[in-house]
Enzyme design. Structure first.
Site, PDB file in Angstrom:
ATOM      1  N   CYS A 117       0.792  -1.187  -0.041  1.00  0.00           N
ATOM      2  CA  CYS A 117      -0.039  -0.023   0.070  1.00  0.00           C
ATOM      3  C   CYS A 117       0.629   1.281  -0.042  1.00  0.00           C
ATOM      4  O   CYS A 117       1.612   1.499   1.007  1.00  0.00           O
ATOM      5  CB  CYS A 117      -0.882  -0.101   1.156  1.00  0.00           C
ATOM      6  SG  CYS A 117      -1.932   1.498   1.673  1.00  0.00           S
ATOM      7  N   CYS A 169      -0.044   3.691   2.979  1.00  0.00           N
ATOM      8  CA  CYS A 169       0.463   3.207   4.032  1.00  0.00           C
ATOM      9  C   CYS A 169       2.033   3.484   4.352  1.00  0.00           C
ATOM     10  O   CYS A 169       2.487   4.017   5.368  1.00  0.00           O
ATOM     11  CB  CYS A 169       0.352   1.656   4.148  1.00  0.00           C
ATOM     12  SG  CYS A 169      -1.312   1.117   4.200  1.00  0.00           S
TER      13      CYS A 169
END
Length: 156
Positions: free
Chosen positions: A78, A81
């Site tokens: 991600c 993230c």
């Protein structure tokens, strides 16, 4: 006045799980986390850096921990993230005496991610007093992350 006639003042306490060994500790409520140490392994109860947790540690935190903590549910693939990670690391240092920060890899801990109702990463979940008090999906960085943490930990 005799000492037996003195009123007893009892400080409220909360159960806090040690992030190193998993032991449960009683700590005075409102006291700086860095002032407390685990009774089993002597590790500080504070988390100056986010601590990686797994399904078992999350389950124990949810079931027994009465302190204030935040979980960042993330995934290695991600981009948002990874973008939020440095700000989350800095927040752990900024809030070290008031809240513990944890990370849960949703790819490696799919059962926990499902039980938390995670539909997208990153997701931040705040707990206080043994219950979930705030939930935020999407990346937060810098001042926005710090404001969210401050707001989440002040909720009753």
């Amino acid at each position: 006045m005799r000492t037996t006639d003195m009123p007893t003042i009892v400080s409220p306490t909360e159960t806090i799980m040690c992030h190193k060994c998993g032991a449960l500790n009683r700590a005075p409520s409102g006291r700086a986390l860095s002032a407390g140490k685990c009774g089993k392994c002597s590790a500080s109860l504070a988390t100056p850096h986010p601590v990686d947790i797994d399904d078992a540690k999350l389950s124990r935190l949810q079931a027994r921990d009465e302190g204030t903590f935040i979980i960042d549910v993330w995934a290695p693939w991600c981009g948002p993230c990874r973008m939020m990670a440095p700000a989350y690391d800095a927040a752990a240092t900024s809030f070290v005496d008031r809240v513990r920060l944890f990370r849960l890899n949703s790819d490696e801990n799919q059962a926990s991610a499902a039980s938390l109702g995670i539909r997208g990463v990153p997701t931040l979940i705040a707990y206080r007093g043994g219950r979930q008090v705030a939930h935020q999906s999407g990346a937060q960085t810098g001042p926005a992350l710090n404001r969210w943490i401050s707001s989440a930990i002040s909720l009753a």
